[in-house]
Design a protein around this motif. Structure first.
Motif, PDB file in Angstrom:
ATOM      1  N   LEU A 216     -10.890  25.507 -29.168  1.00 54.25           N
ATOM      2  CA  LEU A 216     -12.179  24.860 -28.921  1.00 54.25           C
ATOM      3  C   LEU A 216     -13.289  25.890 -28.772  1.00 54.25           C
ATOM      4  N   TYR A 217     -13.040  26.930 -27.999  1.00 57.24           N
ATOM      5  CA  TYR A 217     -14.066  27.949 -27.773  1.00 57.24           C
ATOM      6  C   TYR A 217     -14.419  28.687 -29.063  1.00 57.24           C
ATOM      7  N   SER A 218     -13.419  29.001 -29.861  1.00 57.62           N
ATOM      8  CA  SER A 218     -13.700  29.728 -31.103  1.00 57.62           C
ATOM      9  C   SER A 218     -14.474  28.856 -32.089  1.00 57.62           C
ATOM     10  N   ALA A 219     -14.287  27.545 -31.996  1.00 56.44           N
ATOM     11  CA  ALA A 219     -14.996  26.634 -32.906  1.00 56.44           C
ATOM     12  C   ALA A 219     -16.415  26.345 -32.439  1.00 56.44           C
ATOM     13  N   PRO A 222     -21.237  30.315 -30.237  1.00 55.66           N
ATOM     14  CA  PRO A 222     -22.107  30.893 -31.270  1.00 55.66           C
ATOM     15  C   PRO A 222     -21.466  32.055 -32.017  1.00 55.66           C
ATOM     16  N   LEU A 223     -20.676  32.860 -31.324  1.00 59.80           N
ATOM     17  CA  LEU A 223     -20.029  33.992 -31.990  1.00 59.80           C
ATOM     18  C   LEU A 223     -18.822  33.570 -32.815  1.00 59.80           C
ATOM     19  N   GLY A 224     -18.396  32.327 -32.669  1.00 57.77           N
ATOM     20  CA  GLY A 224     -17.311  31.802 -33.491  1.00 57.77           C
ATOM     21  C   GLY A 224     -15.971  32.459 -33.239  1.00 57.77           C
ATOM     22  N   ARG A 225     -15.737  32.894 -32.002  1.00 52.78           N
ATOM     23  CA  ARG A 225     -14.469  33.544 -31.682  1.00 52.78           C
ATOM     24  C   ARG A 225     -14.215  33.468 -30.183  1.00 52.78           C
ATOM     25  N   ASN A 226     -13.038  33.905 -29.787  1.00 48.84           N
ATOM     26  CA  ASN A 226     -12.728  34.004 -28.366  1.00 48.84           C
ATOM     27  C   ASN A 226     -13.065  35.407 -27.864  1.00 48.84           C
ATOM     28  N   ILE A 227     -13.130  35.537 -26.565  1.00 47.56           N
ATOM     29  CA  ILE A 227     -13.412  36.837 -25.960  1.00 47.56           C
ATOM     30  C   ILE A 227     -12.124  37.619 -25.770  1.00 47.56           C
ATOM     31  N   THR A 228     -12.259  38.878 -25.389  1.00 45.95           N
ATOM     32  CA  THR A 228     -11.097  39.717 -25.114  1.00 45.95           C
ATOM     33  C   THR A 228     -11.117  40.147 -23.648  1.00 45.95           C
ATOM     34  N   LEU A 229      -9.961  40.547 -23.158  1.00 44.09           N
ATOM     35  CA  LEU A 229      -9.862  41.049 -21.794  1.00 44.09           C
ATOM     36  C   LEU A 229     -10.754  42.275 -21.620  1.00 44.09           C
ATOM     37  N   GLU A 230     -10.835  43.108 -22.633  1.00 42.64           N
ATOM     38  CA  GLU A 230     -11.667  44.308 -22.558  1.00 42.64           C
ATOM     39  C   GLU A 230     -13.141  43.945 -22.365  1.00 42.64           C
ATOM     40  N   GLU A 231     -13.603  42.886 -23.029  1.00 45.94           N
ATOM     41  CA  GLU A 231     -14.999  42.479 -22.886  1.00 45.94           C
ATOM     42  C   GLU A 231     -15.294  42.012 -21.465  1.00 45.94           C
ATOM     43  N   VAL A 232     -14.365  41.271 -20.880  1.00 41.82           N
ATOM     44  CA  VAL A 232     -14.555  40.823 -19.501  1.00 41.82           C
ATOM     45  C   VAL A 232     -14.491  42.012 -18.548  1.00 41.82           C
TER      46      VAL A 232
END
Length: 281
Positions: A216-219, A222-232
């Motif tokens: 759902l989040y990737s769809a 706006p960025l059309g993707r999920n986040i990564t642990l590194e980003e958080v």
């Protein structure tokens, strides 16, 4: 010189290598910081001390950057006070505190919020929300020259999210606590913020259906993707660092922009396409 050179602090909430708290702590240590860690207390009958072992496997390779590892029951004011005594003895004054703690009994989490029991409500709120107040108040005397406190929250505290249920109520309380603590501690030059992370594959998120949210989040985002642990981890470390000295009382969303959307975005287009294809058959 790293971003955290000369900085020391306490990390509460590491369960394993997938924990957001560990990602943030690892970033801090790589940037020259020194961290003290807590872990969930092991039951007396658990001779293998599984909770401690899981965290020790992560911290031990970091040597002196991971100064200590102690059990902590955030429901016990006495235990919290003991933890702060260890932090003071090992670190002296501290510059940061990371709160990454949440819990609700499954029988109260996996039912509609309207069916949550009174005792389940008290337990979830005590661990997931009040512990932020208790820990920050106990750490305050160790932040003699000011400092930064960061909590972990989620969008389910702002809007109703299917399946998040009682934990959403707890996160709403936590979000408000962040703002009131930011006001209370501003005169002491102590900043209080939170990171609102999108779904990640963590031990805690598995209980609230985060795995189902990933598509759902990737769809929708706006960025059309999920986040990564590194980003958080980068965002959490930023809020705990001197790079964010002008920021307090903020809820920083790290969710690829999902929280800004007022429509299902690409998901709506995909639905229309599939509907048109079905009608054409």
């Amino acid at each position: 010189m790293g971003l955290f050179t000369g900085k020391k602090g306490l990390i509460v909430g590491v369960a394993n290598g997938y924990s957001i708290a560990w990602g943030i702590a690892e970033k801090i240590m790589k940037e020259g910081g020194v961290c003290g860690f807590t872990h969930l207390p092991d039951k007396p009958e658990d001779k293998r001390q599984k909770n401690r072992h899981k965290v020790a496997q992560l911290t031990e390779p970091h040597g002196d950057a991971a100064k200590f590892l102690i059990p902590l029951d955030v429901q016990s004011d006495e235990n919290i006070a003991e933890a702060m005594k260890v932090a003071e003895a090992e670190l002296g004054q501290i510059d940061f505190l990371l709160h990454s703690v949440a819990f609700a009994a499954l029988e109260d989490l996996r039912v509609p919020t309207v069916e949550c029991s009174r005792e389940g409500f008290k337990l979830a709120m005590d661990i997931s929300a009040y512990s932020m107040i208790a820990l920050t108040n106990a750490a305050r005397p160790l932040m003699k020259e000011g400092g930064s406190v960061c909590a972990m929250t989620y969008f389910g505290g702002e809007k109703a999210v299917q399946g998040y249920n009682m934990m959403g109520v707890c996160k709403a309380a936590l979000d408000s606590i962040v703002k009131y603590l930011a006001y209370d501690l501003g005169d002491s030059n102590i900043r209080v913020n939170a990171v609102s992370a999108g779904p990640l594959k963590t031990l805690a998120s598995s209980a609230v259906g985060a795995k189902e949210m990933l598509d759902l989040y990737s769809a929708v985002s706006p960025l059309g993707r999920n986040i990564t642990l590194e980003e958080v981890a980068n965002s959490g470390a930023f809020l705990l660092s001197d790079m964010a000295t002008g920021i307090t009382g903020e809820i920083l969303h790290v969710d690829a922009g999902y929280n800004i959307m007022g429509s299902p975005n690409r998901l709506a287009s995909d639905y229309k396409r599939l509907k048109d294809e079905a009608a054409a058959k």
